[in-house]
Design an enzyme around this catalytic site. Sequence first.
Site, PDB file in Angstrom:
ATOM      1  N   GLY B 245      61.599 111.676 -80.002  1.00  6.93           N
ATOM      2  CA  GLY B 245      61.973 112.449 -81.184  1.00  6.93           C
ATOM      3  C   GLY B 245      62.993 113.526 -80.855  1.00  6.93           C
ATOM      4  O   GLY B 245      63.867 113.816 -81.646  1.00  6.93           O
ATOM      5  N   ARG B 637      52.376 124.785 -62.381  1.00 10.53           N
ATOM      6  CA  ARG B 637      51.771 123.701 -61.617  1.00 10.53           C
ATOM      7  C   ARG B 637      51.978 122.381 -62.350  1.00 10.53           C
ATOM      8  O   ARG B 637      51.805 122.301 -63.567  1.00 10.53           O
ATOM      9  CB  ARG B 637      50.289 123.989 -61.475  1.00 10.53           C
ATOM     10  CG  ARG B 637      49.550 123.015 -60.585  1.00 10.53           C
ATOM     11  CD  ARG B 637      48.100 123.457 -60.462  1.00 10.53           C
ATOM     12  NE  ARG B 637      47.313 122.479 -59.737  1.00 10.53           N
ATOM     13  CZ  ARG B 637      46.002 122.337 -59.891  1.00 10.53           C
ATOM     14  NH1 ARG B 637      45.358 123.120 -60.743  1.00 10.53           N
ATOM     15  NH2 ARG B 637      45.343 121.434 -59.200  1.00 10.53           N
ATOM     16  N   GLN B 647      60.578 113.341 -67.291  1.00 11.85           N
ATOM     17  CA  GLN B 647      61.113 114.255 -68.291  1.00 11.85           C
ATOM     18  C   GLN B 647      62.397 114.912 -67.804  1.00 11.85           C
ATOM     19  O   GLN B 647      63.365 115.037 -68.540  1.00 11.85           O
ATOM     20  CB  GLN B 647      60.080 115.334 -68.641  1.00 11.85           C
ATOM     21  CG  GLN B 647      58.987 114.836 -69.566  1.00 11.85           C
ATOM     22  CD  GLN B 647      59.553 114.366 -70.886  1.00 11.85           C
ATOM     23  OE1 GLN B 647      60.216 115.100 -71.593  1.00 11.85           O
ATOM     24  NE2 GLN B 647      59.322 113.114 -71.221  1.00 11.85           N
ATOM     25  N   VAL B 712      57.551 120.720 -69.407  1.00 13.50           N
ATOM     26  CA  VAL B 712      58.822 120.356 -68.782  1.00 13.50           C
ATOM     27  C   VAL B 712      59.721 119.527 -69.697  1.00 13.50           C
ATOM     28  O   VAL B 712      60.704 118.959 -69.250  1.00 13.50           O
ATOM     29  CB  VAL B 712      58.594 119.557 -67.478  1.00 13.50           C
ATOM     30  CG1 VAL B 712      58.005 120.457 -66.407  1.00 13.50           C
ATOM     31  CG2 VAL B 712      57.717 118.334 -67.717  1.00 13.50           C
ATOM     32  N   GLU B 714      61.877 120.255 -71.993  1.00 20.15           N
ATOM     33  CA  GLU B 714      63.203 120.719 -72.401  1.00 20.15           C
ATOM     34  C   GLU B 714      64.051 121.300 -71.284  1.00 20.15           C
ATOM     35  O   GLU B 714      65.278 121.208 -71.305  1.00 20.15           O
ATOM     36  CB  GLU B 714      63.039 121.738 -73.540  1.00 20.15           C
ATOM     37  CG  GLU B 714      62.629 121.007 -74.808  1.00 20.15           C
ATOM     38  CD  GLU B 714      61.892 121.854 -75.816  1.00 20.15           C
ATOM     39  OE1 GLU B 714      62.492 122.176 -76.836  1.00 20.15           O
ATOM     40  OE2 GLU B 714      60.715 122.180 -75.588  1.00 20.15           O
TER      41      GLU B 714
END
Lengths: 270, 749
Positions: B245, B637, B647, B712, B714
């Site tokens: 998305g 972490r 990602q 994570v 972005e």
Amino acid sequence: MKSALSQLSFARPRTLEEALTLLRDEPLVPIAGATDLYVGLNFGTLKAQRFLDITRLEELRGISVTGDRLVIGAGTTYTTIMHSASVRAHWPILADAASQVGGVQIQNRGTLGGNVANASPAGDTLPVLAVADAILQLRSAQSQRAVPFNSFYTGYRQTVLRPDELIVSIELPMVEGKQWFRKVGTRAAQAISKLVMAAVRTEAPRIALGSVAPTPLRLRRTEAALAGGSSIEDAIGVLQTEITPIDDLRSSEAYRRAVAGNLLRRFWAS
Amino acid sequence: MSRARESSRAPGAPEAPKVIGGKLPRIDGPLKVSGRAVYTSDVSLDGMLYAVPVPSTIASGRIVSIDAAAARKLAGVRAVYYRGNLRPFFRSAPPQGFSGLIDEKRPPFEDDVVRYYGQYVAVAVAQTMEQAKAAADAVRVRYAADAHNVEPHLATEKPFRTESERGNADAAFQSAPVKIDQTYVTPTEVHNPIELHATVAAWEGDRVTLYETSQAIMNHREVLYQMLGVPKENVRVVSHFLGSGFGGKLWPWTHSILAAGVAREVGAPVKLVVSRQSMFQTVGHRPRTQQRFRIGAGHDGKLLSLHHEYLNQTSILDDYGEDCGEATPFMYSVPNVRVISALAHRNIGTPTAMRGPGAVPGLFAMESAMDELAIALNIDPIELRRRNEPQQDESSKLPFSSRHLVECMQVGAEKFGWARRDARVGAMKRDGLTIGWGMAACSWGAMRSDAQASVEIARDGTVTVTTATQDVGTGTYTVLALVAAEATGISLDKIDVRLGDTSLPPGPISGGSWVTASVIPAVSNAARVAVRSLLTMSTTGPNAPFAGAKFEDLQFANGRVSRKRDPSTGVPIGEVLARANARAAVGDGQSSTTLGGEESKKYSLHSYGAQFAEVSWQPETARLRVSRFVSVIDAGRMLNPKPARNQIEGAVVMGIGMALFEEARYDKRYGAPINSNLADYIVSTNADAPPIDVTFLDHPDPVLNEFGARGVGEIGLAGTAAAITAAVYHATGVRVRELPVRIEDLLRG
């Protein structure tokens, strides 16, 4: 207005004879891989309602060596061409060009005859056919004729192909000398060319460019200059008079002119 | 209505290693690669009809008339709706926190005014998708067109709004020995997830189920019940799997409201799938930004002043602000800061959040300006940033919960081989190509939002985790299974995670990179409560196996309850539950938001990173490729490094697209995005993706949650384009300040 696919119909002949008879009786639009045709349908630029599916015609398929010619059926896919030992042996830059068309799915469906018939000045294989002095075998129900590839296009997306004719095969006479091919696109794969160049280093060099004019362009005067001993800089000057690139969504005239000259220099130094 | 719920796990899926911090593949992977995962546009219901909207073909003006007579006569057509023959929709009330959000606030067909090209003006409903499309094409709409404005240069007539200010940025800039004053532009970018937006709406009386491509099902329900004018509990939103998305699926768009309204009117379930072309017009985009960035510095590289003045385009009706100055106030130590913003209204669809909204375009400007400053000062860009490392967040005066930016840069420099850099332009060569190296720092906010979750431990020893969040494809199913396994000691193959249904306990949006940080405390609490309920059942009741024992003296391990002192006394879960005549041991848990909470009053919460890019350049053709990338991320972490790495890698590939390819261009004549397809809107392909080296520093954030985990999704995109354009400058001598880089512009370098 876009066409709903359900409103379209197509004939599915089993033989070339049957196909040509259908084409004689009605102006059907031939479909092979449909990789360009679907784009036209989706954009609403293709108005046709009746189509001729030529994917079942065995006569249009296959690659053979006949005498001094590499003969490729018009319905042969890019994937087949890429992997053909005959193509690799005699016209390796055609295999290179085929391997840089679209993505794998497009290569599996798209055909060499389709690239020719679609008549885009950006067609990746077309400069190769131009430097090969390829012969197109065209057939209708009544006649067969051989048209030099370099006489096939008459203007932007215009060809000498008559509505009742099919491209049956593409013949590439064999040639001595080093072959050279470069495609320049925005990204590393699945790019529409900003510029595409094919060349053969023989006594009389052969050079052709795509995306620099309304049709794929064989650079006869540039070739003559190089064959006649002109310096590469002079030859680049001649090249600039032969091409007529434009600014569009994919690149600029200035870039195409500069890179066309640089590619010629690169080829000549190779 | 079917209440059958999708499970995250395919039957027979193999058990994977269970350890937090391990390398667990996504547990929903087998369903996806085998085609069994049901995405929204796969949903097929009995008697379902198809809806295809009619988009406007002007960008500004008024609808004069709509003639649907020809369309209604076509085969299979059930109805054509437009303003006047469809029950009107309401506007939803302003949002409360992260609930009730919608970017394009005007309901479809509210008035006869067209404000952007592609705005829906009618919708056709038919038995098949093709029939509906043919009917939509046959609707004749007459317009009275007005002049439209899609001008890319942005200007505002209103005063700029102050976003952050300290000291006197103007005076400090004027007197600074070294000045950078440049304007940076990022183009309109379109999310383009591969999965098309879609809605399937099915009514039963006055209750509706909406199968949605939604990154925020709870919010979707909150907005839709208001717009449809039905009680909240009558709306159920389902979104089991998403084909990504990137923020474009966070808030409801007009097609969803239309699908629901049309299904109610026509009396049958309706499916509406948005076309790729329409996705350039009606479901948001990252707006064009124009950012003037001024830096004043001393000869020693110490920052004296930052002045960030930015505009973004937005639609005619909606004030969408792209928060480009998000990181400017706290990223570096600097006494004088001024961040101001303004909007420029255009005849375009409403913008929305796109991966790293605000910070991603904002950091392109700031980090590019920092690179220009480093060159002006002849200081290494890493050293320049190190000299300006702050001891605290200087805008809020709060300590950082966890900040390791300098370490990110040091580790990145080592991995990249930065010490071998020859800083002269065009000086580095390899295999006949010119090589350019560039780096940038980055940050992204860390947050936790409210979340609830339930955990059930059943007689057969299986665990079911439920929460109404959703998995965008990033690994939410997997990470929640890991947390439940950790908290119950039950092996992963016995844990089933159920998400994507508003009938489950309310969960957070999948946005802001905070879903992991938000949901894991809720799941972990719920799991502990469920275990305690199991222990309680072991000690109380007539048939309890450990009747009378204190449950502190009991333990639950390996699926058995036993006395701590004597593990051989273990009783299996099934027996405990059977003796108690209970179906399952259940626990509910929740997390509370950091927004306005104690942590945000005490700490500045952010993730950090350093991006290093290598480009290769062939001067004759200006052929440009990103040939190597190193990304070092400080995001707390890592609970499951494998999908986390995915990602970052995906974001870097997207960042290559941002730097080199992506731009939606509006045709001045018609106001339409002209390259509204994936052939002409160019995104990176696999062939454009270089080797990407991702390192997580893995320092737990002690403030955000018990696991020390941040998100994570972005941060991998932040700074990436700036690192690439810095490398392009290093190779070519051309500083590109307006993205994307066009190789045409490099030839003159």
